[in-house]
Structure formats: C-alpha cells, structure tokens
Design a protein around this motif. Sequence first.
Motif, PDB file in Angstrom:
ATOM      1  N   GLU A  48      67.061 -83.600  23.050  1.00 45.14           N
ATOM      2  CA  GLU A  48      65.858 -83.237  22.339  1.00 45.14           C
ATOM      3  C   GLU A  48      64.665 -82.799  23.598  1.00 45.14           C
TER       4      GLU A  48
ATOM      5  N   ALA B 153      72.076 -77.620  20.761  1.00 47.48           N
ATOM      6  CA  ALA B 153      71.105 -78.351  21.432  1.00 47.48           C
ATOM      7  C   ALA B 153      71.708 -79.618  22.019  1.00 47.48           C
TER       8      ALA B 153
ATOM      9  N   GLU C 142      57.348 -78.810  23.201  1.00 40.04           N
ATOM     10  CA  GLU C 142      57.395 -77.653  22.683  1.00 40.04           C
ATOM     11  C   GLU C 142      57.616 -76.531  23.845  1.00 40.04           C
TER      12      GLU C 142
ATOM     13  N   LEU D  82      61.122 -90.056  26.405  1.00 37.89           N
ATOM     14  CA  LEU D  82      62.517 -89.778  26.040  1.00 37.89           C
ATOM     15  C   LEU D  82      63.190 -91.178  26.056  1.00 37.89           C
TER      16      LEU D  82
ATOM     17  N   VAL E 159      68.347 -77.053  25.050  1.00 32.42           N
ATOM     18  CA  VAL E 159      67.470 -78.467  24.421  1.00 32.42           C
ATOM     19  C   VAL E 159      66.782 -77.949  23.560  1.00 32.42           C
ATOM     20  N   GLY E 160      66.462 -79.016  22.496  1.00 30.18           N
ATOM     21  CA  GLY E 160      65.463 -78.606  21.403  1.00 30.18           C
ATOM     22  C   GLY E 160      66.335 -79.426  20.142  1.00 30.18           C
ATOM     23  N   VAL E 161      66.281 -78.391  19.239  1.00 28.64           N
ATOM     24  CA  VAL E 161      67.058 -79.180  17.826  1.00 28.64           C
ATOM     25  C   VAL E 161      67.970 -77.883  17.196  1.00 28.64           C
TER      26      VAL E 161
ATOM     27  N   GLU F 233      56.879 -85.941  25.480  1.00 28.88           N
ATOM     28  CA  GLU F 233      57.831 -86.980  24.741  1.00 28.88           C
ATOM     29  C   GLU F 233      58.024 -88.127  25.593  1.00 28.88           C
TER      30      GLU F 233
END
Length: 747
Positions: free
Chosen positions: A254, A251, A258, A224, A245-247, A222
Amino acid sequence: MTQPPATTRPRTILYVAATDDAASDGAAALENVDAAPDRSVRPATTVERVRNWSPAVDCVVFAETPTTAAGSNLLEMVDACGSTPLVLFSDPSYAATAARSTDGIDGYVRRGTDDAVAHLADEIEWVCSGGTDLDSADDTEREAEPIDATGKTTAATNASTARFIGSLAELAACRDRESLFEEVVETVADSLDRDYCWLSTVQFGQFTPRATAPAVPDDDLEVLSCSGPLGDALGTDEPIRFDRVGVGAGAEVEAPFEGIESLCCVPVGDIGLLLVAADEPTAFDQRDCELLGSWGRVATALLERIDAEAASETQHDRLRVERDRLRSERDRLQASRDHLSAERDDLAAERDRYRTFFENAPEPVIRYEVDDGQPVVRTVNEAFREVFGTDLEAVVDEPVDEETVPPGLEHRRKTLLESLRSGERRQLVSRRETVDGVREFLLTLVPIESEADGAVEDAETDDENAEIDDWDTETRARYTEIDGGFAEPGDPSDDRADTTREGLIVYRDVTEINRRERELAAAESRLETIAALVDDDVRTPLIVARGYLELAAETGDREHFAEVDEAQERLRELVDRVVSIARHDAVVVETEPVAIHDVARRAWVAVETGDARLVTRSTENRVLEADKSQLRELFERLFQAVVDGDSFDDERDGTAGSGGATAVVTVGATDDGFYVARRAPETAALGGEGGLETDPVPGRLAAADGTGFGLGSVEHIADAHGWSVGVAEDEGRIAFAFRGVDARDVD
C-alpha cells in the motif's frame, strides 16, 4: 648520510585501526609477510598520531571499513596523511568503486581473502613505486567493477558514494537517537537525490514515522502495518524494493501517501525501517539498494554505539558514586581508628549500663544470641521469671522456638526466627499464660549489633587497625583512575569473621489497652447507631408533625392533630430506643465470677433444642468475670442459632435431618476465652474437636452476616464485656470463639 634506494631500504608504514589490539596485530602480520622489500610497520589508532607520523613514513594503511562506526573518520585520516599515500584495507562490503570515488585514497585491498595481507604488501609497494591508477588490470584487487543492467554511469554512482562518505562524520557526531534519525533521513535523501525519505520505528505492531524529509507530507503519511512485505523486510536484514505500490493489480504494498509509485527500504537493526519513495514506478535499481543497504548498516552501527555509550556513561557514573562512597567509608574508618582509644572506655561504660538496664527493666525481657544461624536464649531478667513463673535453667541456652515462642505464634514461627536471624526490628501481638492468667503482650524484637567482649582489649584494637590498612590498600588497587575513568572492581573476598548478632525480646502487657480499645469500639458503634437513628428515623416524624401542624393552622381542621399525635408517638418510641441503646452496657460493670458451663446449661434448658445434645467437660469449666444475665442471653441466642442451623446443612447437602442423627453442641474453654461449636448430624460421631473450635477464622460476627444467624445482639454483649468474637465454618461444623476474656482463679 645518503638514504639507500627505495628498492633496497625498508619501507616505513603506519598501520591504522580502531583499537590498540587490532592495530598491533595488523602491523605485526604486515611486517612478517615474506615479500621484498623489508617493512617496518608501526601501529596507530588516532588521527593525531597519523598527522604527526605521516611525513616520516612511506605509506599509511587504513584498516577499517568506512561504512562502519570504526571507519567513519576516513576523511579525517585522508586529511591527516597529507601527501603520504594511503591504502584502504577494507571489508568486501565496501566496494572498490566507492574507494575510487574518494579523493585521497591511493590504493584499495579487500580484507577477508586468502592472501589479503600479501596483496596488501604488493599494493603498498606498487603505490610507493609511483602507481596511482586504482583500475589497473595487472592487479586483481583493483579490477573495475562492471556496470550493472540499469546502465547507471560510474560518475553518478561515484557522486552518490562521495556524498555518502562525506556525511559519515556528521552522522558519527550524533549522540542521541532522535538527532541520528533526523541526520540519516536528511543525508540519505541528499545522497540518493530523492525528496521522499523517512524513518519509521516499530510501535505496537506498526511502523510509526520518527523522522521525515521536508518534502514528506507528515499529515498524509500513513502508519504502515508490520505484517506483510514490510514486516518481512524487517526480518531479512537486507534492503528490498517495491517497483509498484498503491492499490489495484500489480501493487506490492500500500502507498504510504498519495502519489507514490515505487518504494525502497532497508532495516535499521531491529527497531524499524529506513524508507525512500518515488512518484514514478520502477524508480530504484540494484545500486540504489546497495547504497541504501550501506546506510542501513551505518545507522545500525551508530545506533548500537549510542546505546553502548549511554550504558557506559551510566556504568561510569555508578563507579564514580561507588568510588566516592568507598573513599568516604575509608575516611570514616580512619577516623574510627584515630578515636578508638577514647571510645574504648565509653564502650565499657555503655556495656555496664546495658547490663544494668536489662536486669532492672520492669517488663519481661529475653536476651538471645544467634549461634550458627539458630537464635538461642542466653538469659532472662527477673521480671520475666516473675511474670511467667519460668525456671531459669529451663530456658537458658535453649533455642528461642522451643519454650519461648508464645502460644498463638506457632504459625508465625518461621517469620519470627527469620527476623531474629536477620536482625530485623519487628513487633508481634500474642497471648500467653502468666502467673495471673492469660494476658495479651506486644512483643518487640530489638536487635543489637555487638562486638565480642574482648572488643575493648588492645589486641582487638590492633586487629581493627590492621583491617583498616588492608581495606585501604585493596581499595586503592581496585579503584584506580585511568584516563579520567575508573577500573571495574572485582568481588572482594571478606575474610572477616561475622559479627555476633544478639538482641532482646521485650514483652509489653497490653491486655488493658486492648480491652479499652474494644470498649471504645463498642461505644463508637453505639454512637454511630444513635446518630443513624436520629438522622434517618427521628427526623421523619418531626417533619410529618410539622407538616400537619401547618395544615391545621391553615385549614382549622382538627383531624390533622391526630396525625401529629401519631407522629409524636412514633417519635417517643424512637427516643426510648435511642436511650436503650445508649444505656445498653450500663449493666456490664456489675460483673461477678460465673462458671461458663453452669450458665450454658441454664441457657440450654430455656431454648427449644429438639434432639440436639449439649456437651460440656468439667476440665474446661472456666470461671470468668461477666454479667450473668447478659452471658446467659448470649448463650441462649447462640444455642438457638446453632440448633436452628439444620437449614444451613440442608442448603449445603440437599438433605434434612441426615437420617435422624443427633447434632452435638459443645461448650469449652480456650487459652484466653471460650467457644460454642456445633457438629452437623453426619459428623457428630467423628469425635475430637480439631482446630476449628479452638482457633476459628479471625473476624467479628459482622463479617459473617451472610450465614443468616442474625447474631448482632451477641456481638453487642461481647463488645460490652470487652471480648472479641470470631466465627468459622467447614463441612458439617460451625464454631464461635470469644477471646480476651478475664479468667478468675477459683478453688
């Protein structure tokens, strides 16, 4: 001869730094430390010098930090030392643990403390006396750093640090940004033993990937945003880690793609971030951050070096070109000196030819000189005096902008004078009163770089020879080759006197040329009108007639012939119109002397003017060559337009008639034509003509169709006579001016 014991003879030490100044200063400071035994310290900057001197000295001091560009050749220095002990004298940012993990480093002292040089002297003596343990508790500079809370083993940290140091040489070999980015990503991934590593730079408010490790999925990576924690990391200039990190809850940022659970990043200067990711949470500790921070500083330093080298190369090329140019100039001046004697006679002959041309030129010419920044008339030729009827004493030694700036160029006087001062060749169009009336001229400014009249004398020749010699000496001093490079030239002071700047102003009469151009433009306009009529209007009746003839042939109905007859009638009318347009200017050749006020007054009584008043002045009753009937039609149409212009004032002011005041229409003469002006009722009593009537906005009437006067026929009449016409408006006034008019002298 037997050497004295090591404890009594002076120590011989090689002090290594990146620059000559740093090496010399450091060597002097170490040699002057008050500690036994005495020391003899020599400065060095290159690996080759270390390799040559190391067998003959007791110890080598490397006074650069390995994590910087200047210290990136540490491993080469270690190899060059051979069996001679090496002590690392480094910034505190380079930890002692890293020094202990590097083979070939026998001692380590931090720079920047109060007694750093004294500690360095003690460390050298300890190493030369046989000590090899960097973790000795007797020396505070060699104290072992404690294990951090993560519990990482010293062996693991040493292995990462060793890989870090081992890759510095390859990084230092990079000569462009892209290869540096790729090398940094590859070595960081290997050093930290992580698969996911990439470098992103800032572009349009986002971190865009520039180099990625093989395991990073480029398609899924992604872009950023620079806002948020990652943008804050860029501003802090310190490494930062994100344990989750993540959702969802917990977190911090982002996930870049994956499967990523934690992230560690460090700024690379102000261009972007170096990022390392892991697929498990809390995968990075403080040691990882410190090592990644070292990578960031190394990458930043190398990036600055690459940019500096590029700038230096550009400067080097510029100086090379400048040196070659100066050499060529020197050779040219040398050749000029060699041939000056032969050219002296040619210069005198050329001067005589120039004077002959000036005196006999068929066109008016002014010769000027720029005296203290002011162009001054030095003389004029005979043609100038004859054309303009000028008294020579009235213009000679007077500034160019007093009597010699032609009327119509006053608003461009600044441009004219700047061109004369700078020696710029330009052409300007102007109208000027001559003995034969107002004529149009094309002014050509011809600058001439001239030497003083004494340039052909022997004394001047000697001065030039001396000047060439001085130039050659100065150039050799300023542009000396040093190790394949060039010294930066200073700003030389030029003591030579300014060259006298002079030139000519040549007047070329273009009255007839401009007249023919206007007549040609009028003819072209008529041809365009005829072509448009034939293409748009004549074609249609022909098509209609053909269609009805075909219907009559098919049906036999004679009623269709009536339609054919009607189409032919329209066609005949159009043909007559085309013929009228084609012959529109035929009568113009039958010109005669006419007084504009006489024709204007006759046109005034033929037009319904209401309460408007016509004003003419006997001093402005210009006599000109024109077709009297055409000129009267021109005045009638203009008078009708300006008198009916009450609607124009009503639309602007929201009133009608302005209380019954009387509008004033004025007919007057200009320097090369005449004008018709109208003052609205509310401004009629102000008096004076101002600049609107005599100098309207340049442009043809076609550009003023939006005023609603419908004066196309006026423009046709002006074109047929070879006149140009312009229109101007302001509050309460409108003026039409006609230029390029041939005046006739009448007693």
